[in-house]
Structures are given as C-alpha cells and as structure tokens.
Design a protein around this motif. Structure first.
Motif, short mmCIF file in Angstrom:
data_model
loop_
_atom_site.label_atom_id
_atom_site.label_comp_id
_atom_site.label_asym_id
_atom_site.label_seq_id
_atom_site.Cartn_x
_atom_site.Cartn_y
_atom_site.Cartn_z
N GLU A 1 0.99 -1.44 0.02
CA GLU A 1 0.10 -0.11 -0.17
C GLU A 1 0.91 1.36 0.12
O GLU A 1 2.08 1.11 0.63
N GLY A 2 0.19 2.45 -0.79
CA GLY A 2 1.25 3.21 -1.23
C GLY A 2 2.13 3.54 -2.31
O GLY A 2 3.50 4.13 -2.26
N GLY A 3 2.96 1.96 -1.90
CA GLY A 3 3.74 2.21 -3.00
C GLY A 3 3.73 0.97 -4.79
O GLY A 3 2.34 1.13 -4.45
N GLY A 4 4.01 -0.29 -4.83
CA GLY A 4 4.34 -0.72 -5.63
C GLY A 4 5.08 -1.49 -6.24
O GLY A 4 6.88 -1.74 -5.35
N GLN B 1 -0.62 0.20 -5.66
CA GLN B 1 -1.45 0.24 -5.03
C GLN B 1 -1.33 2.15 -3.88
O GLN B 1 -1.01 1.62 -2.89
N PRO B 2 -2.24 2.93 -4.89
CA PRO B 2 -2.25 3.78 -3.70
C PRO B 2 -3.15 4.04 -2.69
O PRO B 2 -2.69 4.60 -1.70
N LYS B 3 -4.44 3.30 -2.71
CA LYS B 3 -3.87 3.13 -1.15
C LYS B 3 -4.95 1.74 -1.09
O LYS B 3 -4.99 1.03 -2.50
N ALA B 4 -5.95 1.30 0.19
CA ALA B 4 -5.95 -0.21 0.17
C ALA B 4 -7.30 -0.31 -0.69
O ALA B 4 -7.77 -0.03 -0.58
N GLY B 5 -6.71 -1.59 -1.42
CA GLY B 5 -7.35 -1.98 -1.84
C GLY B 5 -7.31 -1.71 -3.13
O GLY B 5 -8.64 -2.54 -4.60
N GLU B 6 -6.72 -0.49 -3.96
CA GLU B 6 -6.48 0.41 -5.27
C GLU B 6 -5.75 -0.10 -6.49
O GLU B 6 -4.77 -0.06 -5.54
N PHE B 7 -5.97 -0.65 -6.96
CA PHE B 7 -4.47 -1.02 -8.00
C PHE B 7 -4.95 -0.70 -9.37
O PHE B 7 -5.35 -0.20 -9.83
N LYS B 8 -4.06 0.01 -9.53
CA LYS B 8 -3.41 0.68 -10.71
C LYS B 8 -1.87 0.08 -11.88
O LYS B 8 -1.15 -0.03 -10.98
N ALA B 9 -2.26 0.59 -13.29
CA ALA B 9 -0.98 -0.13 -13.87
C ALA B 9 -0.02 0.73 -14.36
O ALA B 9 -1.90 1.59 -15.70
N GLN C 1 -4.08 -1.57 -19.14
CA GLN C 1 -4.89 -2.21 -18.00
C GLN C 1 -5.38 -3.79 -17.16
O GLN C 1 -4.26 -4.56 -17.98
N ILE C 2 -5.56 -3.85 -16.00
CA ILE C 2 -5.11 -4.71 -15.33
C ILE C 2 -6.32 -5.05 -14.69
O ILE C 2 -7.83 -4.74 -14.79
N ARG C 3 -6.69 -6.51 -14.09
CA ARG C 3 -7.31 -7.47 -13.62
C ARG C 3 -7.39 -7.80 -12.47
O ARG C 3 -7.15 -9.17 -12.29
N VAL C 4 -8.48 -7.62 -11.09
CA VAL C 4 -7.68 -7.79 -10.13
C VAL C 4 -9.03 -8.66 -10.01
O VAL C 4 -10.76 -8.26 -9.16
N GLY D 1 -10.07 -12.63 -6.76
CA GLY D 1 -9.77 -13.77 -6.07
C GLY D 1 -8.28 -13.69 -5.58
O GLY D 1 -7.54 -14.52 -5.24
N GLY D 2 -7.54 -12.19 -5.01
CA GLY D 2 -6.35 -11.85 -4.89
C GLY D 2 -5.04 -11.81 -5.92
O GLY D 2 -4.47 -12.14 -5.17
N SER D 3 -5.72 -12.25 -7.13
CA SER D 3 -4.78 -12.14 -7.94
C SER D 3 -4.87 -10.90 -9.27
O SER D 3 -5.74 -10.18 -9.18
N ILE D 4 -3.47 -10.48 -9.61
CA ILE D 4 -3.68 -9.54 -10.86
C ILE D 4 -3.26 -9.64 -12.15
O ILE D 4 -2.02 -10.71 -12.03
N THR D 5 -3.55 -9.32 -12.87
CA THR D 5 -3.84 -10.15 -14.84
C THR D 5 -3.67 -8.82 -14.91
O THR D 5 -4.53 -8.04 -15.38
#
Length: 150
Positions: free
Chosen positions: A67-70, A82-90, A139-142, A144-148
């Motif tokens: 969180e706050g990193g990458g 992961q700019p904030k908890a549960g939010e993922f960017k690529a 573009q990513i897909r999140v 079940g705990g996996s990032i694709t």
C-alpha cells in the motif's frame, strides 16, 4: 622531434579522442535506452513466478503490492501500484522522458532512476521533471487476490 614521430603522436591522440567519443556515445545510449530493472520498492516477484509474459497470465498476488508503493515487472514493462488499500493501478514502466525503466515506488510516488522524473502512483501524472508526459495506463484485472495484465 622528427616528422614521423609527430605523426605518430597525432595519430595516437586521434585514436584516444575517437575511442573516448565512442565510449561517450555508448554511455549516453545506455542512459536513455530503456534500461530494464525490476528493482521496485519490494522485489516480490522472483524470476519465473509471473506465469508467462503474455496477456491473461497472472502477474502477481494483490498481497505482493505494498500500500502506497508498487512493484515493477520488467519483463512485462509494467508497474503495478496500490495507491490506497484495495485500489490497484498499472502503468507502463518506461519513463516518458527517455524510456528508462522506473524503479522506486514509495509514498505514492513512482521514480525514474535515470533523471529523477517522478510520477503520481494513482494517476501516472508527472509530479517532477524532466518528463513532461504521464506514464501510459495499462489495463489489469483484479480477481480473487490475483492481478492479471489484460
């Protein structure tokens, strides 16, 4: 000093100058040539764990992105944040200044080690130059705990 001795000295100096110029060209090319390094702020992905380089293969687990990193995935040329908890960017991991691979991701900032351009980890926007263009979003897909990577 004889004429032939002076010619040898000049030839020697020319050779040194030419070799030095060639070395400088190599150094400058390396600086802007898209160096690849997976040195994200957390080396969470050992080589071979990404499941392949093609789209649709799992890239990483959400738990591996701080969180706050990458993390930078050099083979896929993508940085996942992961700019904030549960939010993922690529975003593309290639700096828009000269194509070097971004490296450090901390406190919401992505940094390029070549010339210290900085980017917002949530939007990819430039926060400090010399880069003037944002990192292109990937573009990513999140699920079940996996990032694709899509």
């Amino acid at each position: 000093m004889s004429a032939s001795h002076e010619n040898r000295i000049r030839l020697g100096r020319r050779t040194v100058v030419t070799a030095g110029a060639a070395g400088l060209a190599v150094a400058l090319t390396a600086c802007g040539g898209g160096a690849k390094d997976s040195g994200g702020s957390d080396p969470a992905e050992p080589a071979g764990e990404s499941g392949g380089e093609g789209a649709g293969a799992p890239l990483t687990a959400t738990a591996d992105i701080p969180e706050g990193g990458g993390v930078v995935f050099a083979d896929q040329e993508v940085v996942v944040t992961q700019p904030k908890a549960g939010e993922f960017k690529a975003f593309s991991s290639k700096c828009t200044h000269q194509g070097c691979a971004v490296k450090g991701i901390a406190d919401g900032v992505i940094t390029c080690p070549c010339h210290n351009s900085t980017f917002d980890a949530a939007t990819g926007e430039v926060t400090g130059g010399p880069a003037t263009q944002p990192l292109p979003e990937k573009q990513i897909r999140v699920e079940g705990g996996s990032i694709t990577l899509v």
